[in-house]
Design an enzyme around this catalytic site. Structure first.
Site, PDB file in Angstrom:
ATOM      1  N   HIS A 124      -8.706  79.011 -62.936  1.00 42.59           N
ATOM      2  CA  HIS A 124      -7.696  79.831 -63.622  1.00 42.59           C
ATOM      3  C   HIS A 124      -8.290  81.036 -64.333  1.00 42.59           C
ATOM      4  CE1 HIS A 124      -7.944  78.502 -67.988  1.00 42.59           C
ATOM      5  NE2 HIS A 124      -8.658  77.547 -67.426  1.00 42.59           N
TER       6      HIS A 124
ATOM      7  N   CYS B 130      -9.468  79.202 -76.662  1.00 43.77           N
ATOM      8  CA  CYS B 130      -9.609  77.762 -76.453  1.00 43.77           C
ATOM      9  C   CYS B 130      -9.624  77.047 -77.788  1.00 43.77           C
ATOM     10  CB  CYS B 130     -10.909  77.452 -75.725  1.00 43.77           C
ATOM     11  SG  CYS B 130     -10.963  78.200 -74.128  1.00 43.77           S
TER      12      CYS B 130
END
Ligand code: PLP
Length: 380
Positions: free
Chosen positions: A207, A330
């Site tokens: 991704h 993240c």
């Protein structure tokens, strides 16, 4: 999404349309389990092998050195946790600016008895080859037989710095250590040749290069002492059991091949976006620092604005339909100052005012200018 300016490509990228169409084929028509012997499974089986071959070619590996995983996190966990065998004295040498997929894995390994050390970085985020050599020579003097893995990321996700991977890998080998790199931010964006760069293991995630989410791979050079990550069936040569996600794997290979073929073209376009953003901010005399080393991953623009608050900037930009991230996407739940910005000793006045703009192949110079205008308006 049409109304948004998406500039958070280091967090994830838009799925390539050809990759999307390839996925549909294997979800709807050729949906069989590739391990089955009947002819209906032939297409899935053949395309799985083709995907493995195409991915291997993109990084100059052999097809049977590519192991499919669920993404970067799993690849990092596998490379570190299953390196050597439990009876071995194991040492992991990593850096203090790794992604949490590596850092938290290292902490767990330390709790289960492995020796773990982290190399410091300079204020551009660069690991020092001399420091690695010093540490390795000391370890080898103390214990001749321990299994040592050096794990240093290819490019940092927060500030984009590209590490001197080839040099570090050669030093690791000089001391009979193995070299793993978390190349999640690099694969599909800069040329990678695992043979020429002496890499033993490499983690990647689809991704981040316009493939689907939840799929990635771990390159494991033949001869690296590593055991199975998943126990079960015989998939992935018995090392990572579980029915393969054929649709995602085929899409990942296609996306990587397409990105690799356009690496230079994409880079040029992305660098134009970077320049447009930076030059407008400079013209407006905004007080900011651009973080990272000049040798960065294309599109990663980490900016620290003096006396500002990154969270507030992000929300103000969001109201203007602009997507960027603070520190690392993240880690958006953790609002503390990022470990990377701490490690590069960014000044007190700037550290809290950090945002990461990350351009991808879908961005335009006009969008970069709009982001700059929005920032200038917010600063005013
Ligand atoms: N490693 C790095 C450097 C990353 O940037 C990321 C995600 O941002 C990961 C690992 C985790 O990858 P995934 O999302 O595929 O688990």
């Amino acid at each position: 999404m049409k109304n948004y300016i998406y500039a958070d490509n280091a967090a994830t990228t838009k799925l390539d349309m050809d990759a999307f169409e390839a996925m549909q084929q294997f979800l709807i028509d050729d949906y069989s389990n590739p391990s089955q012997p009947y002819s209906f499974s032939k297409r899935a089986k053949v395309e799985l092998q083709n995907a493995r071959k195409e991915i291997a070619e993109c990084i100059n590996a052999e097809p049977d050195e590519i192991f499919f995983t669920s993404g970067g996190t799993e690849s990092d966990n596998w490379a570190l946790k299953e390196f050597g065998s439990p009876e071995d004295v194991r040492t992991i040498i990593s850096s203090e600016i790794e992604h949490h997929a590596v850092l938290n894995t290292c902490s767990k390994m330390r709790r289960s008895g492995a020796n773990v050390c982290f190399l410091r970085v300079d204020n551009e985020g660069l690991v020092s080859a001399d420091e690695l050599e010093k540490l390795l020579s000391q370890h080898r003097r103390d214990n001749d037989s321990e299994k040592i893995l050096v794990s240093i990321m290819f490019a940092n996700n927060e500030i984009g710095t590209i590490e001197p991977v080839e040099e570090l890998a050669l030093i690791a080998h000089k001391y009979s250590a193995f070299f793993h790199t978390d190349a999640v931010q690099a694969v599909g964006h800069i040329p990678i040749d695992v043979k020429a760069m002496h890499i033993d293991m490499l983690s990647a995630s689809a991704h981040k290069f316009n493939g689907p989410k939840g799929i990635g791979f771990l390159y494991i050079k033949k001869g690296v002492p590593i055991t199975a990550h998943n126990d079960g069936g015989a998939q992935e040569r018995g090392l990572r059991a579980g029915t393969e996600n054929v649709a995602a794997i085929v899409a990942m290979a296609l996306a990587l091949k397409k990105n690799n073929e356009k690496i230079q073209e994409n880079k040029n376009r992305i660098i134009d976006c970077e320049k447009a953003l930076i030059s407008k901010l400079e013209e407006a005399r905004i007080d900011f620092i651009r973080n990272g080393s000049p040798n960065r991953i294309p599109g990663n623009v980490s900016l620290s604005f003096k006396g500002k608050d990154g969270e507030t900037l992000l929300h103000r930009l969001d109201l203007m339909k602009i997507c960027v991230s603070t520190g690392s996407a993240c880690d958006s739940i953790n609002t503390q100052v990022s470990h990377v910005l701490k490690a590069i000793h960014l000044g007190e006045d700037y550290v809290k005012g950090t945002i990461r703009v990350s351009f991808g192949s879908n961005n335009t110079v006009e969008e970069a200018q709009q982001i700059a205008n929005a920032l200038i308006k917010i600063m005013a």
